[in-house]
Design a protein around this motif. Structure first.
Motif, mmCIF file in Angstrom:
data_model
loop_
_atom_site.group_PDB
_atom_site.id
_atom_site.type_symbol
_atom_site.label_atom_id
_atom_site.label_comp_id
_atom_site.label_asym_id
_atom_site.label_seq_id
_atom_site.Cartn_x
_atom_site.Cartn_y
_atom_site.Cartn_z
ATOM 1 N N ASP A 36 7.225 -3.900 3.673
ATOM 2 C CA ASP A 36 5.816 -3.799 3.283
ATOM 3 C C ASP A 36 5.463 -4.799 2.177
ATOM 4 O O ASP A 36 4.460 -5.516 2.277
ATOM 5 C CB ASP A 36 5.471 -2.377 2.862
ATOM 6 C CG ASP A 36 5.540 -1.391 4.021
ATOM 7 O OD1 ASP A 36 5.878 -1.799 5.156
ATOM 8 O OD2 ASP A 36 5.258 -0.202 3.794
ATOM 9 N N ALA A 37 6.281 -4.873 1.143
ATOM 10 C CA ALA A 37 6.023 -5.816 0.060
ATOM 11 C C ALA A 37 6.154 -7.257 0.555
ATOM 12 O O ALA A 37 5.358 -8.124 0.186
ATOM 13 C CB ALA A 37 6.976 -5.568 -1.103
ATOM 14 N N LEU A 42 3.451 -12.336 2.429
ATOM 15 C CA LEU A 42 3.147 -13.286 3.507
ATOM 16 C C LEU A 42 1.636 -13.430 3.681
ATOM 17 O O LEU A 42 1.116 -14.545 3.790
ATOM 18 C CB LEU A 42 3.785 -12.841 4.822
ATOM 19 C CG LEU A 42 5.302 -12.967 4.913
ATOM 20 C CD1 LEU A 42 5.831 -12.243 6.137
ATOM 21 C CD2 LEU A 42 5.703 -14.427 4.942
ATOM 22 N N LEU A 43 0.937 -12.306 3.696
ATOM 23 C CA LEU A 43 -0.517 -12.358 3.863
ATOM 24 C C LEU A 43 -1.180 -13.029 2.664
ATOM 25 O O LEU A 43 -2.115 -13.827 2.826
ATOM 26 C CB LEU A 43 -1.088 -10.950 4.067
ATOM 27 C CG LEU A 43 -0.652 -10.221 5.338
ATOM 28 C CD1 LEU A 43 -1.356 -8.872 5.432
ATOM 29 C CD2 LEU A 43 -0.908 -11.053 6.578
ATOM 30 N N GLN A 44 -0.701 -12.732 1.473
ATOM 31 C CA GLN A 44 -1.272 -13.330 0.263
ATOM 32 C C GLN A 44 -1.057 -14.841 0.226
ATOM 33 O O GLN A 44 -1.836 -15.556 -0.391
ATOM 34 C CB GLN A 44 -0.674 -12.683 -0.987
ATOM 35 C CG GLN A 44 -1.136 -11.266 -1.189
ATOM 36 C CD GLN A 44 -0.376 -10.529 -2.283
ATOM 37 O OE1 GLN A 44 0.769 -10.864 -2.602
ATOM 38 N NE2 GLN A 44 -0.998 -9.512 -2.837
ATOM 39 N N LYS A 75 3.211 3.865 16.316
ATOM 40 C CA LYS A 75 1.914 4.316 15.792
ATOM 41 C C LYS A 75 1.947 4.409 14.266
ATOM 42 O O LYS A 75 1.001 4.013 13.589
ATOM 43 C CB LYS A 75 1.534 5.675 16.386
ATOM 44 C CG LYS A 75 1.124 5.618 17.837
ATOM 45 C CD LYS A 75 0.817 7.013 18.361
ATOM 46 C CE LYS A 75 0.576 7.003 19.857
ATOM 47 N NZ LYS A 75 0.386 8.350 20.405
ATOM 48 N N ALA A 76 3.045 4.912 13.736
ATOM 49 C CA ALA A 76 3.182 5.028 12.276
ATOM 50 C C ALA A 76 3.233 3.642 11.630
ATOM 51 O O ALA A 76 2.631 3.423 10.577
ATOM 52 C CB ALA A 76 4.433 5.827 11.922
ATOM 53 N N LEU A 77 3.941 2.709 12.274
ATOM 54 C CA LEU A 77 3.995 1.352 11.749
ATOM 55 C C LEU A 77 2.623 0.687 11.805
ATOM 56 O O LEU A 77 2.271 -0.091 10.918
ATOM 57 C CB LEU A 77 5.029 0.511 12.502
ATOM 58 C CG LEU A 77 6.489 0.842 12.214
ATOM 59 C CD1 LEU A 77 7.415 -0.018 13.061
ATOM 60 C CD2 LEU A 77 6.810 0.673 10.737
ATOM 61 N N ARG A 78 1.847 1.001 12.829
ATOM 62 C CA ARG A 78 0.492 0.437 12.928
ATOM 63 C C ARG A 78 -0.362 0.890 11.741
ATOM 64 O O ARG A 78 -1.132 0.105 11.190
ATOM 65 C CB ARG A 78 -0.163 0.843 14.263
ATOM 66 C CG ARG A 78 -1.548 0.269 14.467
ATOM 67 C CD ARG A 78 -1.465 -1.236 14.521
ATOM 68 N NE ARG A 78 -2.752 -1.853 14.333
ATOM 69 C CZ ARG A 78 -3.135 -2.957 14.936
ATOM 70 N NH1 ARG A 78 -2.323 -3.579 15.772
ATOM 71 N NH2 ARG A 78 -4.300 -3.467 14.705
ATOM 72 N N ALA A 83 -2.918 -0.611 6.635
ATOM 73 C CA ALA A 83 -3.083 -0.392 5.197
ATOM 74 C C ALA A 83 -2.729 -1.661 4.412
ATOM 75 O O ALA A 83 -3.430 -2.024 3.461
ATOM 76 C CB ALA A 83 -2.230 0.783 4.735
ATOM 77 N N ILE A 84 -1.655 -2.324 4.807
ATOM 78 C CA ILE A 84 -1.266 -3.569 4.139
ATOM 79 C C ILE A 84 -2.363 -4.611 4.325
ATOM 80 O O ILE A 84 -2.790 -5.267 3.366
ATOM 81 C CB ILE A 84 0.078 -4.100 4.692
ATOM 82 C CG1 ILE A 84 1.217 -3.163 4.309
ATOM 83 C CG2 ILE A 84 0.348 -5.525 4.201
ATOM 84 C CD1 ILE A 84 2.510 -3.410 5.066
ATOM 85 N N LYS A 85 -2.820 -4.756 5.550
ATOM 86 C CA LYS A 85 -3.858 -5.742 5.856
ATOM 87 C C LYS A 85 -5.123 -5.473 5.046
ATOM 88 O O LYS A 85 -5.719 -6.391 4.487
ATOM 89 C CB LYS A 85 -4.155 -5.713 7.363
ATOM 90 C CG LYS A 85 -4.972 -6.874 7.851
ATOM 91 C CD LYS A 85 -4.986 -6.919 9.360
ATOM 92 C CE LYS A 85 -6.166 -6.162 9.875
ATOM 93 N NZ LYS A 85 -6.414 -6.328 11.292
ATOM 94 N N ALA A 86 -5.513 -4.217 4.943
ATOM 95 C CA ALA A 86 -6.723 -3.848 4.204
ATOM 96 C C ALA A 86 -6.557 -4.076 2.701
ATOM 97 O O ALA A 86 -7.541 -4.327 2.003
ATOM 98 C CB ALA A 86 -7.077 -2.393 4.471
#
Length: 115
Positions: A36-37, A42-44, A75-78, A83-86
Motif C-alpha cells: 500500500d505504501a 508510485l502514484l505520487q 474484491k477486498a484488494l479493489r 482508497a489509495i487512489k483517492a
C-alpha cells in the motif's frame, strides 16, 4: 548488494523503472514499505493508477502468481486500491509527466517550471 525490484515474482523491468522514479531502488526497500505504501509512492511519482498493477504487486510480495487473486480477496484488494487512489492527489504537472511516460517521453520537473 540488494536484489533488484524485478527479482520479486511478477515484477518486471517496467515496474522496476516506475519504482526507481518513486525512490524505491531494491526488493528489500519495496518489501519494507509494503504494497500500500509502495503503491502510494508510485502514484505520487506520476505512475497512472491501474488495479491490475496493484494486485500484481500484492501477489508478488506474497510470493504468489499474479493470477492467484480471485473472488473475495480480489474484491477486498479493489477496495484498498480505490482508497489509495483517492488518497493521492495528482498535481497537474505530475499528470503531464505520467502522460508523457505512458507514450515513452520523459521530461524533468525543471522542464515544466516557467522561467
Amino acid at each position: 548488494m540488494s536484489d533488484p525490484v524485478s527479482s520479486i515474482l511478477n515484477l518486471g523491468p517496467a515496474f522496476e523503472q516506475a519504482c526507481a522514479r518513486a525512490g524505491i531502488h531494491s526488493a528489500q526497500g519495496l518489501r519494507e514499505l509494503g504494497p500500500d505504501a509502495a503503491y502510494t509512492k508510485l502514484l505520487q511519482s506520476g505512475s497512472r493508477p491501474h488495479f491490475i498493477g496493484y494486485y500484481v504487486l500484492v501477489m508478488g510480495l506474497q510470493g504468489r502468481p499474479w493470477n492467484d487473486c480471485k473472488g473475495e480477496e480480489k474484491k477486498a484488494l479493489r477496495k484498498r486500491f480505490d482508497a489509495i487512489k483517492a488518497s493521492v492527489s495528482t498535481a497537474p504537472e505530475m499528470q503531464i509527466i505520467a502522460d508523457l511516460d505512458a507514450i515513452g517521453v520523459r521530461v524533468s520537473a525543471a522542464d515544466l517550471k516557467p522561467e
